[in-house]
Design an enzyme around this catalytic site. Sequence first.
Site, PDB file in Angstrom:
ATOM      1  N   GLY A  59       0.867  -1.171   0.000  1.00  0.00           N
ATOM      2  CA  GLY A  59       0.000   0.000   0.000  1.00  0.00           C
ATOM      3  C   GLY A  59       0.904   1.222   0.000  1.00  0.00           C
ATOM      4  O   GLY A  59       1.871   1.289   0.765  1.00  0.00           O
ATOM      5  N   ARG A 101      10.270  -1.288  -5.204  1.00  0.00           N
ATOM      6  CA  ARG A 101       9.029  -1.345  -6.001  1.00  0.00           C
ATOM      7  C   ARG A 101       8.894  -0.023  -6.761  1.00  0.00           C
ATOM      8  O   ARG A 101       9.018   1.038  -6.144  1.00  0.00           O
ATOM      9  CB  ARG A 101       7.784  -1.550  -5.116  1.00  0.00           C
ATOM     10  CG  ARG A 101       7.725  -2.913  -4.455  1.00  0.00           C
ATOM     11  CD  ARG A 101       6.365  -3.161  -3.818  1.00  0.00           C
ATOM     12  NE  ARG A 101       5.352  -3.523  -4.795  1.00  0.00           N
ATOM     13  CZ  ARG A 101       4.041  -3.586  -4.517  1.00  0.00           C
ATOM     14  NH1 ARG A 101       3.590  -3.267  -3.324  1.00  0.00           N
ATOM     15  NH2 ARG A 101       3.188  -3.953  -5.448  1.00  0.00           N
ATOM     16  N   ASP A 249      -1.737   4.592  -6.354  1.00  0.00           N
ATOM     17  CA  ASP A 249      -0.288   4.475  -6.138  1.00  0.00           C
ATOM     18  C   ASP A 249       0.485   5.643  -6.729  1.00  0.00           C
ATOM     19  O   ASP A 249       1.592   5.953  -6.298  1.00  0.00           O
ATOM     20  CB  ASP A 249       0.240   3.160  -6.719  1.00  0.00           C
ATOM     21  CG  ASP A 249      -0.112   2.016  -5.797  1.00  0.00           C
ATOM     22  OD1 ASP A 249      -1.274   1.566  -5.851  1.00  0.00           O
ATOM     23  OD2 ASP A 249       0.737   1.629  -4.983  1.00  0.00           O
ATOM     24  N   ASN A 259      -3.162   2.425 -10.125  1.00  0.00           N
ATOM     25  CA  ASN A 259      -3.580   1.686  -8.926  1.00  0.00           C
ATOM     26  C   ASN A 259      -3.550   0.196  -9.279  1.00  0.00           C
ATOM     27  O   ASN A 259      -3.252  -0.191 -10.423  1.00  0.00           O
ATOM     28  CB  ASN A 259      -4.976   2.133  -8.470  1.00  0.00           C
ATOM     29  CG  ASN A 259      -5.330   1.606  -7.083  1.00  0.00           C
ATOM     30  OD1 ASN A 259      -4.551   1.763  -6.144  1.00  0.00           O
ATOM     31  ND2 ASN A 259      -6.463   0.950  -6.943  1.00  0.00           N
ATOM     32  N   LYS A 260      -3.844  -0.620  -8.316  1.00  0.00           N
ATOM     33  CA  LYS A 260      -3.779  -2.080  -8.473  1.00  0.00           C
ATOM     34  C   LYS A 260      -4.440  -2.542  -9.763  1.00  0.00           C
ATOM     35  O   LYS A 260      -5.522  -2.061 -10.131  1.00  0.00           O
ATOM     36  CB  LYS A 260      -4.442  -2.728  -7.251  1.00  0.00           C
ATOM     37  CG  LYS A 260      -4.561  -4.229  -7.254  1.00  0.00           C
ATOM     38  CD  LYS A 260      -3.235  -4.931  -7.473  1.00  0.00           C
ATOM     39  CE  LYS A 260      -2.158  -4.518  -6.487  1.00  0.00           C
ATOM     40  NZ  LYS A 260      -0.791  -4.971  -6.927  1.00  0.00           N
TER      41      LYS A 260
HETATM   42  O1  MRU Z   1       0.511  -4.146  -4.630  1.00  0.00           O
HETATM   43  P1  MRU Z   1      -0.101  -3.418  -3.478  1.00  0.00           P
HETATM   44  O2  MRU Z   1      -0.880  -4.301  -2.573  1.00  0.00           O
HETATM   45  O3  MRU Z   1       0.915  -2.558  -2.741  1.00  0.00           O
HETATM   46  O4  MRU Z   1      -1.141  -2.400  -4.170  1.00  0.00           O
HETATM   47  C1  MRU Z   1      -1.830  -1.497  -3.342  1.00  0.00           C
HETATM   48  C2  MRU Z   1      -2.814  -0.652  -4.051  1.00  0.00           C
HETATM   49  O5  MRU Z   1      -2.954  -0.709  -5.249  1.00  0.00           O
HETATM   50  C3  MRU Z   1      -3.552   0.355  -3.211  1.00  0.00           C
HETATM   51  O6  MRU Z   1      -4.813   0.612  -3.757  1.00  0.00           O
HETATM   52  C4  MRU Z   1      -2.760   1.673  -3.171  1.00  0.00           C
HETATM   53  O7  MRU Z   1      -1.436   1.471  -2.809  1.00  0.00           O
HETATM   54  C5  MRU Z   1      -3.382   2.658  -2.258  1.00  0.00           C
HETATM   55  S1  MRU Z   1      -3.137   2.259  -0.572  1.00  0.00           S
HETATM   56  C6  MRU Z   1      -3.840   3.444   0.385  1.00  0.00           C
END
Ligand code: MRU
Length: 363
Positions: A59, A101, A249, A259-260
């Site tokens: 996140g 990342r 993100d 975002n994801k």
């Molecule tokens: O791969 P991740 O689990 O780090 O991806 C997270 C997301 O896509 C969240 O929606 C994003 O980081 C926002 S967290 C407040």
Amino acid sequence: VTDGASKSSASPETLSWVGGKAGHLRLIDQTLLPGQLAFVDCDRVETVWEAIQALRVRGAPAIGIAAAYGVYLGVRQANVTDETAFFDRLDEVISYLGSSRPTAVNLYWALQRVREAAAAQQGPSVSDLQDGLLEEARRMHAEDRQICRTIGHVGADLLPDGSGVLTHCNAGGLATSEYGTALAVIFAAQDQGKQLQVFVDETRPLLQGARLTAWELLQRRIPAILICDSMAAQVMREGRVQLVVTGADRIVANGDVANKIGTYGLAVLAAAHKIPFYVAAPRSTFDLSLSSGEDIPIEQRSPREVTHGFGRSTAPADVRVYNPAFDVTPARYIQAIVTECGLIQPVSAQRIREVIGQHHSGT
Ligand code: MRU
């Protein structure tokens, strides 16, 4: 890894600093949830890097805070004795953590912030410089708590009482210091007494929705219904969802949002069903140095996450796999962005500049 079951409380902290200057960073190991609540104790920068890379801490805001503590640990373990060696080591650690990342800009924002805080210290000793790194990480950690609360407050009015809300991945307390961004909006609406029905996308391939968001919502007794990602269109068509809210993100100058993976598809579906699509994110997720989403680096992850979900092979051994961890949603699909600085609506370059200002550049 420390078995945290015996230490568990109603809401365990996503990240915490344990002890003083000789202390360590403690993280919930999110790869083990919801089956096991266990912690990773990090007293070296390599452990923090691995925890970010392996999504033990994940996140965007949580990654940034973990990295800030990681900078302190990396400098501390090097035992530098003069200022030149301190700044050399600082730059080495920052560049190392920056390789963990690539997509969440909060990581680079946090690393840049600790670098600037160290550079701003006038003529202190190496030990003062080092202490300053820990203080800055703690400050960012504390600020994030407040920011998440404010995001919840700003966004709560977007959720009508009795509505069905769809969310994707996990943008809750586990993705931040606590409380979250997209989930903060839901939590704050609940605190206003609204009754909500939250549909949770399981979020292939690593199931952050099923494992983490469903867990957080149930802890707060918010009615949650888990669906497979591919069910969202049907659930919308049945009229069960009145709005979508996700985290982010990286948000660039024209309002495009990374975002994801799967978020873009949801935004297109929401538009097709005339359902508003909202994004909630702090100022530290904005990267105004990039003009369009085309320029956002998209993390590519291991094929095994797709072929061996949670230990079992679910595809032929020699199949080729494409596994981008994020996608980009064009600004035109986003109704509004909820930030601690206010609501960005419409999502345009001009409105972003007005609300966020010339805040910071990305990588
Ligand atoms: O791969 P991740 O689990 O780090 O991806 C997270 C997301 O896509 C969240 O929606 C994003 O980081 C926002 S967290 C407040």
